[in-house]
Design an enzyme around this catalytic site. Structure first.
Site, PDB file in Angstrom:
ATOM      1  N   GLU A   1     -25.843 -13.674  10.947  1.00  0.00           N
ATOM      2  CA  GLU A   1     -24.837 -14.685  10.655  1.00  0.00           C
ATOM      3  C   GLU A   1     -23.578 -13.977  10.168  1.00  0.00           C
ATOM      4  OE1 GLU A   1     -26.228 -17.228   7.531  1.00  0.00           O
ATOM      5  OE2 GLU A   1     -26.089 -15.686   5.989  1.00  0.00           O
TER       6      GLU A   1
ATOM      7  N   ASP B   1     -19.134 -16.801   1.214  1.00  0.00           N
ATOM      8  CA  ASP B   1     -18.572 -16.588   2.557  1.00  0.00           C
ATOM      9  C   ASP B   1     -17.048 -16.482   2.527  1.00  0.00           C
ATOM     10  OD1 ASP B   1     -21.289 -17.235   3.349  1.00  0.00           O
ATOM     11  OD2 ASP B   1     -20.705 -19.340   3.219  1.00  0.00           O
TER      12      ASP B   1
END
Length: 628
Positions: free
Chosen positions: A523, A357
């Site tokens: 997401e 991420d």
């Protein structure tokens, strides 16, 4: 290729890259067999990997089947497409894998076959060479599986076809074991032993699939690894590799949100198994045609369909070398690239530790700053926190250490396992300081997101919580500034305008969706504004969830922040949860960490160039334009 096909392939085979260590602590067992683990990799290109090249482009063909001839050279067949003759089994031979001679439709005779009959349209024929014999396996115009036998020394000579062996067959192939026993395979995994002479059946056909005993322990909910019922959908074939029998078949899974026909393989100790779970071995390759080269290594044809948006070419034939990973897994060789996108030729920039991420911002001091999820799948409280890296050129990154250690959170985690996920670093020119948004996932409770601000105006902090506790429930917070204010985006598309103190919201919270009402990624959403157009990005699994699918960056665009947004599309393959940003030279990039089996690396930070040339589109350059 620049050399003969055989020597070119031998030069391509390189040692497999070493596996990275599995993180010591994993809070959820869904991650233990996650595709981002190196052991599940179908693609791990070396630094000098080159794109697969065509070895045959004289005619548009699909379902290519290739074999080595005993005296040297190659023989090729397939489904003939587009122009020219399209009946029978068309053959080509080559002494070197570069220059091909068309032998025309094979001279096949047999019960019910009329030589030269243009109505005899054969789909997906295959070639097999055993000693001095050359065999053609095919389904005739009525759907009957047959085997035609000829001479390997004279492929242009006559072939004698068997009677109908199996009715209603497709994608027929012949496997001949070391003792001369023949097996007919077709469809997605049907097999039957043949009588001597291969003119009749010796048993009742059966269907091959992974051993069901492997699925005694059910995987976690929502995790469809691995496929229980099949190895693939079509093109079943078999090959013996020492004491293992390889069962291969292909399938279009929706990986990369396009028609990628990939080759899957399972292995067993006998032609009937029991077979292992299936493995993705050859991305984009089309119907399998795996065979052994003179040096003992394995290769398969690379013959993608034109519907595959990320294939290097289509309806032509390349040769894809295969190799064994350290744990024995069969996969594409590290020396080759099979995907036509700039992503496929990129390499990670920070490998000192795992990063997921990743977030990058261009700071007020002219340097770039990087943050990301640490420790594989998140450091568990009280370990870790938020660490930063700094770079002046996007190439060389300096570790400047932790800037946050689970402090001032105003929340009681009790005794729950808590992991810190997806920190975002953001420079605010308006506020003249840096912000950190990060999420904490509590096992059995859920995720929450905090927002911190640097009280010194420096990236090193110190940082203080903008609220008394967490700011919102949900994960993946992303700070975004527009002309009219400061926003927080989180939780699969929710967005709210922050108040002046940045500790709450002014006005309602909305959810950003595309024109179909779909989330633009489930997401990892982010926003970037280019030329008055808002680009909403997000992460989505396309194809089989957490198995052989791809974790891609999706996007949609709008001329207003709150939408409506265009229909979502794939932007950066394998990009997943990342951050789009503009560098000092005006170029655009997307951060990436590698989360699927066909990503070029896994769980490390890297950058992918993205094009925003069209006012409302994001894309990645093709391989040739990637600078590799």
């Amino acid at each position: 290729m620049q050399k003969t096909l055989l020597s070119g392939v031998a030069a391509l085979i390189v040692p497999t890259l070493a596996f990275a260590a599995v993180p010591a602590k994993v809070a959820d067992d869904i991650f233990l067999d996650h595709p981002s683990m190196d052991r599940n990799a179908a693609v791990m290109p070396a630094a000098d990997a080159k794109p697969v090249k065509t070895v045959f482009d004289a005619r548009s063909i699909g379902d290519a089947s290739m074999a080595r001839l005993p005296g040297g050279g190659w023989i090729l067949t397939g489904t003939t497409l587009r122009n020219g003759d399209r009946h029978g089994v068309e053959l080509w031979t080559s002494p070197d894998g570069r220059n091909w001679k068309n032998l025309g439709p094979a001279r096949i005779t047999g019960p019910g076959i009329v030589p030269g009959d243009v109505a005899e349209r054969y789909i997906a024929p295959s070639v097999t060479v055993a000693k001095d014999r050359l065999y053609l396996a095919f389904a005739d115009k009525s759907g009957c599986a047959r085997i035609a036998t000829g001479s390997a020394a004279s492929p242009q000579g006559a072939f004698t076809a068997s009677p109908c062996l199996v009715d209603g067959a497709e994608d027929v192939s012949l496997f001949i074991d070391q003792d001369g026993t023949g097996y007919l395979l077709w469809g997605g995994g049907m097999i039957v032993k043949l009588a001597p002479g291969y003119a009749g059946l010796a048993e009742t056909p059966r269907f091959l699939k992974p051993d069901q005993a492997l699925f005694a322990k059910h995987p976690p909910v929502g995790k469809d690894w691995p496929v229980r019922t099949r190895v693939g959908r079509r093109g079943a074939m078999m090959l013996r590799d020492d004491d293992r029998y390889l069962l291969a078949a292909s399938e279009v899974t929706g990986r990369l949100r396009t028609a990628t026909e990939d080759v899957f393989v399972a292995e067993g100790p006998t032609p009937y198994g029991p077979f292992s779970m299936r493995m993705l071995v050859a991305p984009h390759a089309g119907k399998p045609s795996i065979f052994r080269l003179d040096d003992g290594t394995l290769a398969t044809v690379y013959n993608p369909r034109c519907e595959d948006d990320f294939a290097l070419f289509c309806e032509q034939v390349g040769l894809l070398p295969l190799e064994r990973a350290p744990d024995g897994r069969l996969r594409q060789a590290a020396s080759v690239i099979t995907e036509d996108s700039a992503v496929a030729s990129r390499h990670p920039l920070v490998t000192s530790e795992t990063i997921r991420d990743p977030s990058v911002t261009l700071g007020g001091d002219g340097n770039y700053y990087l943050a990301g999820t640490l420790g594989g799948f998140g450091k568990q409280r009280p370990d870790g926190g938020v660490k930063l890296w700094r770079s002046a050129d996007l190439e060389h990154w300096e570790d400047i250490g932790f800037v946050f250690h689970w402090e001032g959170m105003g929340y009681d985690f009790k005794d729950h396992v808590a992991e810190l996920w997806a920190p975002e670093i953001h420079w605010s020119a308006r506020d003249k300081t840096y912000y950190l948004a990060f999420s904490v996932m509590e096992r059995g409770v859920g995720g929450k997101t905090w927002l911190y601000r640097s009280t010194s105006g420096k990236p090193e902090g110190p940082y203080a919580n903008t609220a008394k506790s967490f700011l919102v429930e949900g994960i993946d917070g992303f700070p975004f500034e527009d002309e009219d204010g400061f926003y927080l985006l989180w939780g699969g598309g929710r967005i709210g305008k922050l108040n002046a103190a940045r500790g709450g919201f002014d006005g309602p919270v909305r959810k950003l969706v595309d024109v179909d009402g779909d989330a633009v990624g489930y997401e990892g959403n982010a926003l970037i504004k280019v030329g008055g157009v808002y680009f909403l990005t997000g992460a989505e699994w396309n194809g089989p969830l957490r198995t052989d699918g791809t974790y891609d960056m999706m996007y949609a665009s709008s001329k207003t922040l709150m939408g409506p947004y265009s229909q979502r599309r794939i932007g950066a393959p394998h990009g997943g949860h990342g951050t789009p940003f503009r560098d000092k030279e005006g170029r655009y990039w997307y951060t990436m960490f590698g989360n699927d089996v066909t990503a070029p690396w896994r769980m490390h930070f890297g950058l992918v160039p993205i094009d925003i040339g069209d006012p409302e589109a994001i894309g990645v350059p093709r391989l040739e334009a990637s600078g590799k």
